[in-house]
Design an enzyme around this catalytic site. Structure first.
Site, PDB file in Angstrom:
ATOM      1  N   THR A  68       0.853  -1.188   0.000  1.00 50.34           N
ATOM      2  CA  THR A  68       0.000   0.000   0.000  1.00 50.34           C
ATOM      3  C   THR A  68       0.893   1.243   0.000  1.00 50.34           C
ATOM      4  O   THR A  68       2.114   1.143  -0.150  1.00 50.34           O
ATOM      5  CB  THR A  68      -0.908   0.032   1.247  1.00 50.34           C
ATOM      6  OG1 THR A  68      -0.113   0.298   2.408  1.00 50.34           O
ATOM      7  CG2 THR A  68      -1.651  -1.293   1.419  1.00 50.34           C
ATOM      8  N   ARG A  69       0.270   2.416   0.203  1.00 50.11           N
ATOM      9  CA  ARG A  69       1.044   3.653   0.318  1.00 50.11           C
ATOM     10  C   ARG A  69       1.408   3.961   1.772  1.00 50.11           C
ATOM     11  O   ARG A  69       1.917   5.040   2.069  1.00 50.11           O
ATOM     12  CB  ARG A  69       0.251   4.830  -0.254  1.00 50.11           C
ATOM     13  CG  ARG A  69       0.229   4.892  -1.775  1.00 50.11           C
ATOM     14  CD  ARG A  69      -0.744   5.936  -2.329  1.00 50.11           C
ATOM     15  NE  ARG A  69      -0.633   7.213  -1.671  1.00 50.11           N
ATOM     16  CZ  ARG A  69      -1.603   7.756  -0.919  1.00 50.11           C
ATOM     17  NH1 ARG A  69      -2.731   7.121  -0.715  1.00 50.11           N
ATOM     18  NH2 ARG A  69      -1.426   8.942  -0.380  1.00 50.11           N
ATOM     19  N   LYS A  70       1.184   3.012   2.665  1.00 48.83           N
ATOM     20  CA  LYS A  70       1.568   3.196   4.068  1.00 48.83           C
ATOM     21  C   LYS A  70       3.053   2.895   4.195  1.00 48.83           C
ATOM     22  O   LYS A  70       3.467   1.811   4.610  1.00 48.83           O
ATOM     23  CB  LYS A  70       0.732   2.305   4.962  1.00 48.83           C
ATOM     24  CG  LYS A  70      -0.748   2.670   4.961  1.00 48.83           C
ATOM     25  CD  LYS A  70      -1.577   1.694   5.769  1.00 48.83           C
ATOM     26  CE  LYS A  70      -3.066   2.048   5.710  1.00 48.83           C
ATOM     27  NZ  LYS A  70      -3.896   1.054   6.410  1.00 48.83           N
ATOM     28  N   THR A  71       3.850   3.881   3.822  1.00 50.05           N
ATOM     29  CA  THR A  71       5.299   3.728   3.765  1.00 50.05           C
ATOM     30  C   THR A  71       5.977   4.846   4.549  1.00 50.05           C
ATOM     31  O   THR A  71       5.344   5.832   4.933  1.00 50.05           O
ATOM     32  CB  THR A  71       5.786   3.768   2.299  1.00 50.05           C
ATOM     33  OG1 THR A  71       5.364   5.003   1.697  1.00 50.05           O
ATOM     34  CG2 THR A  71       5.209   2.607   1.495  1.00 50.05           C
TER      35      THR A  71
END
Length: 275
Positions: A129-132
């Site tokens: 995901t874009r949870k970086t």
């Protein structure tokens, strides 16, 4: 992989640690030839070894890196990953930045491999995901791919993902999809996040390419897939863990997205020792 982007990112990582200088190393070392071994202290899937050479090159043009293990390899505790020859000063300047990259990315690759391995018997694939980490997304997503996972969109710029707040802002799924179609190229895929069967039906009727089943129960997902199988690509998301991967895959979901393969990945233990 854009080498200019990699170089600029690695330079920023190194500058964060060294800023003006490494006052300890500059006081003690005198640019003598030196050799160091990078070694694993536990078992893991390696990721990040391709960045050792460009990182060291920022400090020393005349260097030598010999890789004994490569990205994607399974590494055992005690294995030598690489031998690096340069100057004592250059090696000590890059030591912590180099290890941070290897430890973080290898932890992510190992986590992604665990998820991907569970899904091997099924058509379902694990994606990130874009949870970086801000500033580190490219590297973290690279590690996911090394571990056998797939990359979701890199950012807000390369795919349309209409989420609940977009739907509220537009006044409904149909309207949100219509506006998105007007605003992007015909080559761009559109995905909509849905939380119940009614929203899924509306999204499919609006001509979307991908439907994200967000935080749905197994029963809800089974019903959706049985009703609309083959009409769109289905992605399951929310509360994903190693215990429910198989149950979701058995439904016939195409992709399972999980932020945990990045933000719940543990760093692995690696050291660098001068010989």
């Amino acid at each position: 992989m854009n080498p200019l982007f990699v170089k600029d990112s690695l330079k920023a990582f190194l500058l964060e640690d060294t800023y003006y200088s490494d006052i300890t190393t500059d006081s003690i070392c005198s640019n003598r030839p030196a050799k160091a071994i990078i070694r694993a202290k536990e078992d893991f899937v390696l990721a990040g070894s391709i960045f050792i050479e460009p990182l060291l090159k920022l400090m020393d043009e005349a260097f030598c890196v010999e890789l004994f293990k490569h990205d994607g390899d399974s590494v055992r505790a005690g294995d030598a990953i690489a031998e690096v020859e340069s100057t004592d000063r250059a090696l000590l300047y890059i030591e912590r930045t180099c290890l941070n990259i290897l430890q973080r990315l290898s932890g992510i690759a190992t986590k992604a491999y665990t998820f991907a391995d569970i899904l091997k018997p099924y058509k379902t694939r694990i994606t990130d995901t874009r949870k970086t980490t801000p500033g580190f997304r490219f590297f973290e997503k690279y590690a996911v791919s090394v571990g056998g996972g797939k990359n979701h969109r890199m950012g807000l710029f390369d795919a349309v993902l209409i989420k609940d707040n977009h739907i509220k802002a537009a006044g409904g799924i149909k309207r949100a999809v219509e506006l998105a179609r007007r605003g992007v190229s015909f080559t761009t895929k559109i995905e909509v996040e849905c939380s119940d069967i009614g929203e899924v039906e509306e999204a499919i009727a609006s001509g979307v390419d991908i439907v994200m089943l967000d935080n749905m129960s197994l029963g809800q997902m089974k019903e959706v897939v049985s009703l609309f199988r083959g009409e769109v690509v289905f992605e399951a998301s929310g509360n994903i863990n190693e215990d429910n991967l198989r149950d979701i895959a058995e439904i016939g979901i195409d992709y399972i997205s999980s932020g945990s393969i990045i933000h719940h990945a543990c760093w692995v233990d690696i050291n660098m020792k001068l010989e």
